[in-house]
Design an enzyme around this catalytic site. Sequence first.
Site, PDB file in Angstrom:
ATOM      1  N   ASP A 183       0.860  -1.255  -0.120  1.00 32.16           N
ATOM      2  CA  ASP A 183      -0.100  -0.017   0.002  1.00 32.16           C
ATOM      3  C   ASP A 183       0.922   1.308  -0.042  1.00 32.16           C
ATOM      4  OD1 ASP A 183       0.672  -1.092   2.671  1.00 32.16           O
ATOM      5  OD2 ASP A 183      -0.764   0.512   3.562  1.00 32.16           O
TER       6      ASP A 183
ATOM      7  N   GLU B  20      -0.680  -1.595   5.216  1.00 31.10           N
ATOM      8  CA  GLU B  20       0.369  -1.761   6.159  1.00 31.10           C
ATOM      9  C   GLU B  20       0.302  -0.523   6.953  1.00 31.10           C
ATOM     10  OE1 GLU B  20       3.470  -0.651   9.012  1.00 31.10           O
ATOM     11  OE2 GLU B  20       3.181   0.057   7.051  1.00 31.10           O
TER      12      GLU B  20
END
Length: 393
Positions: A81, A139
């Site tokens: 991400d 995350e």
Amino acid sequence: MKSKLIEMLESRKEEIIEIRRYLHENPELSFQEEKTAQYIADFYHGKDVEIQTNVGNGYGMVVTIKGEKPGKTIGLRADFDALPIFEETDVPFKSKNEGVMHACGHDGHTAYLLVLADCLIQLKSEVAGTIKIIHQHAEETPPGGAKSIMESGLLDDLDAIFGIHLFPFDSAGTIGYRSGYAMAGRTYFKLKIQGVGGHGSSPHSANDSIVAGAYFVTAVQTIISRRLNPFDVGVITIGSFDGKGTFNVIKDSVELEGDVRYMTVETQQLIEKEVRRIVKGIEEEFGVNCELTYTADYPPLYNDPEITLFVKSTLENTNDPDIKEIIEGPMLSGSEDFAYYLEKIPGCFFYIGCKPKGVEKAYFNHHPKFDIDEDALLVAAKSVAQVVCSYSE
């Protein structure tokens, strides 16, 4: 097998860089990484592996490589991400998604692991045991993706788990490790203080929430200075104090938001206990009502000492010109949801230096000008390959 794997990775260095640049150009925020997940899934299409998609609370993926020799079961994880940051770097592969940027190196994490996984797939006949490649979403944003992937049960059979993070603390070729507690845990809190509004000329007929909030800001810092052991690590930050009003009006309510960091579970518990105690005291002293939201996001990251020593020894004995120095790094006050894996599985999360060439001080992770020396991507791939091969022996 080890020498073959290293040679394969060296021959595919430019491919790793190409993948990283593609991902850098096309970042997606946590829990919104649909196209990134599809790109990863397409990479494995037609390969001799088991692929499980949409694992956990988002676009997580577990790719299982079953070796043809008996051995242990190992997990390797990379996150994919990006962050809500307007990129300010001057690179030809700058983000095409305005306001979203791979400012933490997750593009590099994914790129190295994709190619390493593909090389391991091609060497399945020589692989001992099973290797589970964990491509993790989200995350950066609590509750994160790691906790839900652990809860899926797909990693219950792991003997060990390994992960890396790109940090520009040093040049490419330098690898940092830390045994035991290595990265901080994190808690988010929000406090709403409800008082009684009134005219600024008549404070006795009101109940000033700003005064109560200001006391809280000061009082919580005494937890660190007067309640925490001086040899322990803790930080409390008030990041937002929403008390905007009019100069001659006493505010009836305010909201504060903050961030807490700590290196051990014991410190986490002590700080929470003291924050709640102070909130109760403020209610009593100022006659206000308080609503506290206190949410522990990620736990402290604890590297298994035995496995960390194994990683250190393995990398120190590689005789690889790209792996130049192994150093003991400091504890980091940043947080990482890889900690959820390490709560249940022994393993090690270590650091790959990636400071761009020619700079004295690099922009750190999460900065809009964050950039890496792409030579570090091969260092990441080769170091994890060395660990996997040695641990499987």
